[in-house]
Motif scaffolding. Structure first.
Motif, mmCIF file in Angstrom:
data_model
loop_
_atom_site.group_PDB
_atom_site.id
_atom_site.type_symbol
_atom_site.label_atom_id
_atom_site.label_comp_id
_atom_site.label_asym_id
_atom_site.label_seq_id
_atom_site.Cartn_x
_atom_site.Cartn_y
_atom_site.Cartn_z
ATOM 1 N N GLU A 41 15.133 18.228 0.437
ATOM 2 C CA GLU A 41 14.991 17.299 -0.997
ATOM 3 C C GLU A 41 14.047 16.201 -0.781
ATOM 4 O O GLU A 41 13.648 16.116 -1.616
ATOM 5 N N LYS A 42 14.181 15.488 0.304
ATOM 6 C CA LYS A 42 13.386 14.316 0.661
ATOM 7 C C LYS A 42 11.943 14.778 0.723
ATOM 8 O O LYS A 42 11.058 13.864 -0.009
ATOM 9 N N GLU A 43 11.682 15.913 1.381
ATOM 10 C CA GLU A 43 10.377 16.314 1.352
ATOM 11 C C GLU A 43 9.579 16.578 0.260
ATOM 12 O O GLU A 43 8.522 16.143 -0.216
ATOM 13 N N VAL A 44 10.482 16.936 -0.809
ATOM 14 C CA VAL A 44 9.937 17.416 -1.942
ATOM 15 C C VAL A 44 9.582 16.070 -2.906
ATOM 16 O O VAL A 44 8.401 15.889 -3.365
ATOM 17 N N ILE A 45 10.488 15.052 -2.711
ATOM 18 C CA ILE A 45 10.056 13.863 -3.430
ATOM 19 C C ILE A 45 9.059 13.209 -2.980
ATOM 20 O O ILE A 45 8.339 12.830 -3.332
ATOM 21 N N LEU A 46 8.953 13.013 -1.542
ATOM 22 C CA LEU A 46 7.926 12.280 -0.814
ATOM 23 C C LEU A 46 6.313 13.221 -0.971
ATOM 24 O O LEU A 46 5.467 12.547 -0.985
ATOM 25 N N GLY A 47 6.580 14.346 -0.909
ATOM 26 C CA GLY A 47 5.442 15.263 -1.289
ATOM 27 C C GLY A 47 4.846 14.904 -2.835
ATOM 28 O O GLY A 47 3.718 14.769 -3.087
ATOM 29 N N TYR A 48 5.767 14.744 -3.781
ATOM 30 C CA TYR A 48 5.335 14.577 -4.930
ATOM 31 C C TYR A 48 4.759 12.861 -5.138
ATOM 32 O O TYR A 48 3.751 12.717 -5.743
ATOM 33 N N ASN A 50 3.277 11.572 -2.778
ATOM 34 C CA ASN A 50 2.060 11.539 -2.077
ATOM 35 C C ASN A 50 0.936 12.012 -3.082
ATOM 36 O O ASN A 50 -0.190 11.443 -3.462
ATOM 37 N N ALA A 51 1.405 13.120 -3.772
ATOM 38 C CA ALA A 51 0.589 13.657 -5.080
ATOM 39 C C ALA A 51 0.217 12.443 -5.967
ATOM 40 O O ALA A 51 -1.137 12.434 -6.461
ATOM 41 N N ILE A 52 1.320 11.851 -6.524
ATOM 42 C CA ILE A 52 0.755 10.765 -7.576
ATOM 43 C C ILE A 52 -0.180 9.946 -6.759
ATOM 44 O O ILE A 52 -1.112 9.478 -7.580
ATOM 45 N N ASN A 53 0.124 9.449 -5.630
ATOM 46 C CA ASN A 53 -1.031 8.688 -5.004
ATOM 47 C C ASN A 53 -2.328 9.037 -4.990
ATOM 48 O O ASN A 53 -3.175 8.368 -5.199
ATOM 49 N N CYS A 54 -2.299 10.359 -4.698
ATOM 50 C CA CYS A 54 -3.779 11.078 -4.612
ATOM 51 C C CYS A 54 -4.410 11.146 -5.980
ATOM 52 O O CYS A 54 -5.496 10.912 -6.143
ATOM 53 N N ILE A 55 -3.502 11.769 -6.846
ATOM 54 C CA ILE A 55 -4.177 11.632 -8.180
ATOM 55 C C ILE A 55 -4.545 10.157 -8.836
ATOM 56 O O ILE A 55 -5.367 10.144 -9.586
ATOM 57 N N ALA A 56 -3.744 9.063 -8.562
ATOM 58 C CA ALA A 56 -3.976 7.900 -9.084
ATOM 59 C C ALA A 56 -5.187 7.489 -8.398
ATOM 60 O O ALA A 56 -6.060 7.026 -9.110
ATOM 61 N N PHE A 169 -1.869 4.362 -24.013
ATOM 62 C CA PHE A 169 -2.571 3.885 -22.702
ATOM 63 C C PHE A 169 -1.676 3.787 -21.562
ATOM 64 O O PHE A 169 -0.642 2.980 -21.753
ATOM 65 N N ILE A 170 -1.927 4.030 -20.280
ATOM 66 C CA ILE A 170 -1.103 3.702 -19.262
ATOM 67 C C ILE A 170 -2.012 2.844 -18.143
ATOM 68 O O ILE A 170 -3.305 3.179 -18.072
ATOM 69 N N ASN A 171 -1.176 2.286 -17.378
ATOM 70 C CA ASN A 171 -1.942 1.723 -16.008
ATOM 71 C C ASN A 171 -1.295 2.408 -14.935
ATOM 72 O O ASN A 171 -0.311 2.187 -14.449
ATOM 73 N N VAL A 172 -2.335 3.435 -14.650
ATOM 74 C CA VAL A 172 -1.919 4.105 -13.473
ATOM 75 C C VAL A 172 -1.686 3.478 -12.160
ATOM 76 O O VAL A 172 -0.742 3.704 -11.399
ATOM 77 N N LYS A 173 -2.629 2.357 -12.013
ATOM 78 C CA LYS A 173 -2.341 1.681 -10.657
ATOM 79 C C LYS A 173 -0.816 1.109 -10.741
ATOM 80 O O LYS A 173 -0.225 1.238 -9.599
ATOM 81 N N ASN A 174 -0.529 0.510 -11.540
ATOM 82 C CA ASN A 174 0.864 -0.315 -11.590
ATOM 83 C C ASN A 174 2.148 0.773 -11.717
ATOM 84 O O ASN A 174 3.079 0.461 -10.810
ATOM 85 N N ILE A 175 1.959 1.809 -12.186
ATOM 86 C CA ILE A 175 3.010 2.995 -12.163
ATOM 87 C C ILE A 175 2.968 3.535 -10.829
ATOM 88 O O ILE A 175 3.905 3.782 -10.257
ATOM 89 N N ASN A 176 1.848 3.757 -10.298
ATOM 90 C CA ASN A 176 1.968 4.355 -8.820
ATOM 91 C C ASN A 176 2.366 3.391 -7.981
ATOM 92 O O ASN A 176 3.295 3.630 -7.109
ATOM 93 N N ASN A 177 2.051 2.010 -7.832
ATOM 94 C CA ASN A 177 2.759 1.095 -7.103
ATOM 95 C C ASN A 177 4.066 0.950 -7.136
ATOM 96 O O ASN A 177 4.877 0.631 -6.191
ATOM 97 N N PHE A 178 4.626 0.865 -8.426
ATOM 98 C CA PHE A 178 6.072 0.746 -8.742
ATOM 99 C C PHE A 178 6.660 2.035 -7.978
ATOM 100 O O PHE A 178 7.607 1.706 -7.182
ATOM 101 N N ILE A 179 6.361 3.098 -8.140
ATOM 102 C CA ILE A 179 7.001 4.121 -7.715
ATOM 103 C C ILE A 179 6.762 4.214 -6.151
ATOM 104 O O ILE A 179 8.062 4.293 -5.188
ATOM 105 N N GLN A 180 5.597 3.996 -5.499
ATOM 106 C CA GLN A 180 5.600 3.870 -4.037
ATOM 107 C C GLN A 180 6.285 2.644 -3.507
ATOM 108 O O GLN A 180 7.101 3.073 -2.579
ATOM 109 N N ASP A 181 6.398 1.736 -4.022
ATOM 110 C CA ASP A 181 7.091 0.391 -3.753
ATOM 111 C C ASP A 181 8.441 0.301 -4.026
ATOM 112 O O ASP A 181 9.121 -0.181 -2.957
ATOM 113 N N LEU A 182 9.076 1.002 -5.023
ATOM 114 C CA LEU A 182 10.345 0.696 -5.141
ATOM 115 C C LEU A 182 11.168 2.082 -5.091
ATOM 116 O O LEU A 182 12.192 2.413 -4.226
#
Length: 196
Positions: A41-48, A50-56, A169-182
């Motif tokens: 379960e954790k691996e799926v979340i962490l994999g996604y 990671n994908a968000i980070n790469c896509i960002a 419009f979205i701010n990809v950097k802010n969305i990604n940072n929020f997910i990764q950081d929190l």
């Protein structure tokens, strides 16, 4: 023309033909049985995540340059990014619910899940209370982009109405940072909350 076989795409066990061109689907599959479910379960979340980070990173390179303000593309990674961001947050919230024994209806509403979690988090005081408002604002923004997980998977609803018929419009950097950081920090630290 090459004759394709299943084994050219998928293998069921490690053998001498497995080289660095191959990837294991989930490392949790090689864990002891008692650890597999939680690690999977954790691996799926962490994999996604990671994908968000790469896509960002790719999105920022493709859509933004020093020459123009914004590039408009018909094959932009924006919609897949929104899908993965929302899905990662949903999986994270459901993971936290499972660890905290919170029951929920199998729906895709993010704010409903967060509201259930916040009750338990208040008891444990595991993250700063000022983060609660930030998380709620973030979740509401994601739900505005995709309230049910369909708006970033399809172009229109079952009645043929376009999901995204007005500019947004979205701010990809802010969305990604929020997910990764929190959110990802929550996934990696939630066991502390569970064991208190």
């Amino acid at each position: 023309m090459t004759k394709y076989t299943r084994e050219m795409f998928v293998r069921d066990k490690f053998d001498k033909d497995i080289t660095n061109e191959w990837d294991i689907v989930t490392s949790a599959s090689i864990f002891k049985d008692e650890f597999k479910p939680d690690e999977a379960e954790k691996e799926v979340i962490l994999g996604y995540a990671n994908a968000i980070n790469c896509i960002a990173d790719s999105l920022l390179k493709q859509n933004h340059s020093s020459v123009v303000i914004m590039t408009l593309r018909t094959n932009s990674l924006t919609i897949p990014f929104i899908f993965l961001a929302r899905h990662t947050v949903e999986l994270t919230l459901k993971y936290i619910c499972r660890l905290l024994n919170i029951e929920y209806k199998p729906r895709h509403g993010l704010i409903t899940l967060w509201d259930k979690i916040i009750e338990i988090f208040n008891e444990y005081n595991c993250i700063k209370n000022d983060n609660f408002d930030d998380i709620k604002i973030f979740i509401c923004a994601l739900e505005e982009l995709d309230c049910d997980g369909s708006h970033s998977r399809y172009s229109k609803d079952n009645k043929g109405n376009l999901y995204n018929d007005k500019p947004k419009f979205i701010n990809v950097k802010n969305i990604n940072n929020f997910i990764q950081d929190l959110f990802i920090k929550l996934v990696n630290s939630i066991k502390v909350v569970k064991n208190k």
